[in-house]
Design a protein around this motif. Structure first.
Motif, PDB file in Angstrom:
ATOM      1  N   ALA A 109      86.387  53.125  19.027  1.00 27.21           N
ATOM      2  CA  ALA A 109      86.130  53.899  18.123  1.00 27.21           C
ATOM      3  C   ALA A 109      84.527  53.410  17.266  1.00 27.21           C
ATOM      4  N   PRO A 110      83.683  54.445  17.286  1.00 29.19           N
ATOM      5  CA  PRO A 110      82.319  53.951  16.600  1.00 29.19           C
ATOM      6  C   PRO A 110      82.627  53.266  15.119  1.00 29.19           C
ATOM      7  N   LEU A 111      81.890  51.925  14.953  1.00 30.71           N
ATOM      8  CA  LEU A 111      81.848  51.412  13.655  1.00 30.71           C
ATOM      9  C   LEU A 111      81.035  52.136  12.791  1.00 30.71           C
ATOM     10  N   LEU A 112      81.424  52.058  11.510  1.00 32.43           N
ATOM     11  CA  LEU A 112      80.462  52.693  10.469  1.00 32.43           C
ATOM     12  C   LEU A 112      80.001  54.258  10.865  1.00 32.43           C
ATOM     13  N   ALA A 113      81.064  55.148  11.490  1.00 36.11           N
ATOM     14  CA  ALA A 113      80.552  56.465  11.977  1.00 36.11           C
ATOM     15  C   ALA A 113      79.920  57.379  11.115  1.00 36.11           C
ATOM     16  N   GLY A 114      80.267  57.293   9.846  1.00 37.67           N
ATOM     17  CA  GLY A 114      79.575  58.120   8.654  1.00 37.67           C
ATOM     18  C   GLY A 114      79.780  57.412   7.584  1.00 37.67           C
ATOM     19  N   HIS A 115      79.013  57.261   6.918  1.00 39.63           N
ATOM     20  CA  HIS A 115      78.950  56.838   5.484  1.00 39.63           C
ATOM     21  C   HIS A 115      79.460  57.737   4.402  1.00 39.63           C
ATOM     22  N   ARG A 116      79.126  58.961   4.699  1.00 40.87           N
ATOM     23  CA  ARG A 116      79.292  59.958   3.613  1.00 40.87           C
ATOM     24  C   ARG A 116      80.654  60.772   3.942  1.00 40.87           C
ATOM     25  N   THR A 117      81.738  60.557   3.035  1.00 42.38           N
ATOM     26  CA  THR A 117      82.786  61.448   3.495  1.00 42.38           C
ATOM     27  C   THR A 117      82.478  62.941   3.080  1.00 42.38           C
ATOM     28  N   VAL A 167      86.269  56.740  -1.314  1.00 41.32           N
ATOM     29  CA  VAL A 167      86.871  57.593  -0.386  1.00 41.32           C
ATOM     30  C   VAL A 167      86.387  56.943   0.836  1.00 41.32           C
ATOM     31  N   PHE A 168      87.235  56.394   1.980  1.00 39.91           N
ATOM     32  CA  PHE A 168      86.623  56.067   3.094  1.00 39.91           C
ATOM     33  C   PHE A 168      87.325  57.034   4.044  1.00 39.91           C
ATOM     34  N   HIS A 169      86.666  57.090   5.336  1.00 35.29           N
ATOM     35  CA  HIS A 169      87.048  57.961   6.316  1.00 35.29           C
ATOM     36  C   HIS A 169      86.637  57.186   7.825  1.00 35.29           C
ATOM     37  N   GLN A 170      87.559  57.876   8.789  1.00 40.45           N
ATOM     38  CA  GLN A 170      87.245  57.361  10.144  1.00 40.45           C
ATOM     39  C   GLN A 170      87.750  58.541  10.884  1.00 40.45           C
ATOM     40  N   ALA A 175      91.956  59.278   6.442  1.00 40.23           N
ATOM     41  CA  ALA A 175      90.829  58.791   4.964  1.00 40.23           C
ATOM     42  C   ALA A 175      91.842  58.022   4.224  1.00 40.23           C
ATOM     43  N   SER A 176      91.185  57.124   3.325  1.00 35.97           N
ATOM     44  CA  SER A 176      92.049  56.448   2.252  1.00 35.97           C
ATOM     45  C   SER A 176      91.086  56.551   1.045  1.00 35.97           C
ATOM     46  N   ALA A 177      92.013  56.630  -0.296  1.00 40.30           N
ATOM     47  CA  ALA A 177      91.097  56.833  -1.446  1.00 40.30           C
ATOM     48  C   ALA A 177      91.629  55.686  -2.445  1.00 40.30           C
ATOM     49  N   VAL A 178      90.689  55.216  -3.260  1.00 41.39           N
ATOM     50  CA  VAL A 178      90.849  54.472  -4.438  1.00 41.39           C
ATOM     51  C   VAL A 178      91.023  55.187  -5.604  1.00 41.39           C
ATOM     52  N   ILE A 179      92.069  55.184  -6.436  1.00 42.25           N
ATOM     53  CA  ILE A 179      92.070  55.759  -7.651  1.00 42.25           C
ATOM     54  C   ILE A 179      91.872  54.725  -8.971  1.00 42.25           C
ATOM     55  N   ASP A 180      90.927  55.121  -9.569  1.00 42.85           N
ATOM     56  CA  ASP A 180      90.720  54.232 -10.960  1.00 42.85           C
ATOM     57  C   ASP A 180      91.784  54.655 -12.075  1.00 42.85           C
ATOM     58  N   CYS A 181      92.641  53.853 -12.190  1.00 46.04           N
ATOM     59  CA  CYS A 181      93.708  54.295 -13.281  1.00 46.04           C
ATOM     60  C   CYS A 181      93.428  53.295 -14.618  1.00 46.04           C
ATOM     61  N   GLY A 182      92.258  53.039 -14.943  1.00 46.32           N
ATOM     62  CA  GLY A 182      92.241  52.149 -16.339  1.00 46.32           C
ATOM     63  C   GLY A 182      92.149  50.638 -15.749  1.00 46.32           C
ATOM     64  N   GLY A 183      93.479  50.182 -16.125  1.00 42.20           N
ATOM     65  CA  GLY A 183      93.545  48.805 -16.138  1.00 42.20           C
ATOM     66  C   GLY A 183      93.864  48.204 -14.478  1.00 42.20           C
ATOM     67  N   ARG A 184      94.260  49.306 -13.417  1.00 38.46           N
ATOM     68  CA  ARG A 184      94.812  49.142 -12.382  1.00 38.46           C
ATOM     69  C   ARG A 184      94.392  50.128 -11.220  1.00 38.46           C
ATOM     70  N   ALA A 185      93.980  49.775 -10.120  1.00 39.02           N
ATOM     71  CA  ALA A 185      93.530  50.619  -9.021  1.00 39.02           C
ATOM     72  C   ALA A 185      94.591  51.100  -8.093  1.00 39.02           C
ATOM     73  N   ARG A 186      94.989  52.050  -7.929  1.00 42.04           N
ATOM     74  CA  ARG A 186      95.713  52.476  -6.835  1.00 42.04           C
ATOM     75  C   ARG A 186      95.181  53.057  -5.571  1.00 42.04           C
TER      76      ARG A 186
END
Length: 156
Positions: free
Chosen positions: A46-54, A108-111, A120-131
């Motif tokens: 798999a190509p590394l860093l295949a695309g920076h923009r989701t 949001v990361f994608h491959q 894809a994976s996503a990080v949600i900012d929920c104030g005091g904690r990230a999910r």
């Protein structure tokens, strides 16, 4: 009073072995400093860093799924963008992530996964904690459809 200037040397033994005192140090090779042609292929071909923009469609779908997981949106809104098992999983997980404010995706990361697929994976900012949550997509009729969903929350 005058003081003679003497350059400070690192006191670790490893520094003395690696480079003499007058040899200029080279920067450490990291993915950010390494040209793409040298790191063009990673594990499994798999190509590394295949695309920076989701893609915007994937980012929007991730935002809607985050709103469902927090409980601010109904899973039925995603009817054409998720498969039936994923919709049932979203119904079960609706409101499982506690978030005091409206969920905001920080990243949001994608491959790419071959022809017409993406993970894809996503990080949600929920104030005091990230999910986080991850999902798989496939291209159908010009749009992306989520076929699998995993969250950082264990199964109940």
């Amino acid at each position: 009073m005058s003081h003679a200037y003497e350059p400070r040397r690192c006191r670790r033994a490893a520094c003395d072995r690696v480079a003499p005192a007058r040899t200029p140090r080279r920067p450490v090779r990291t993915p950010a400093r390494t040209p793409m042609r040298r790191m063009s292929v990673g594990r499994c071909g798999a190509p590394l860093l295949a695309g920076h923009r989701t893609p915007a469609e994937v980012h929007r779908l991730a935002q809607h799924m985050a709103e469902v997981l927090v409980g601010r949106r109904a899973p039925e809104v995603l009817h054409g963008h998720v498969t039936v098992p994923v919709r049932e999983e979203l119904r079960r997980l609706r409101g499982s992530m506690v978030c005091a404010m409206a969920p905001r995706l920080t990243r949001v990361f994608h491959q790419p996964l071959g022809e017409g697929g993406m993970e894809a994976s996503a990080v949600i900012d929920c104030g005091g904690r990230a999910r986080v949550f991850a999902f798989r997509l496939r291209r159908e009729e010009g749009g992306w459809v989520c076929t699998r969903l995993e969250t950082d929350r264990g199964r109940r």
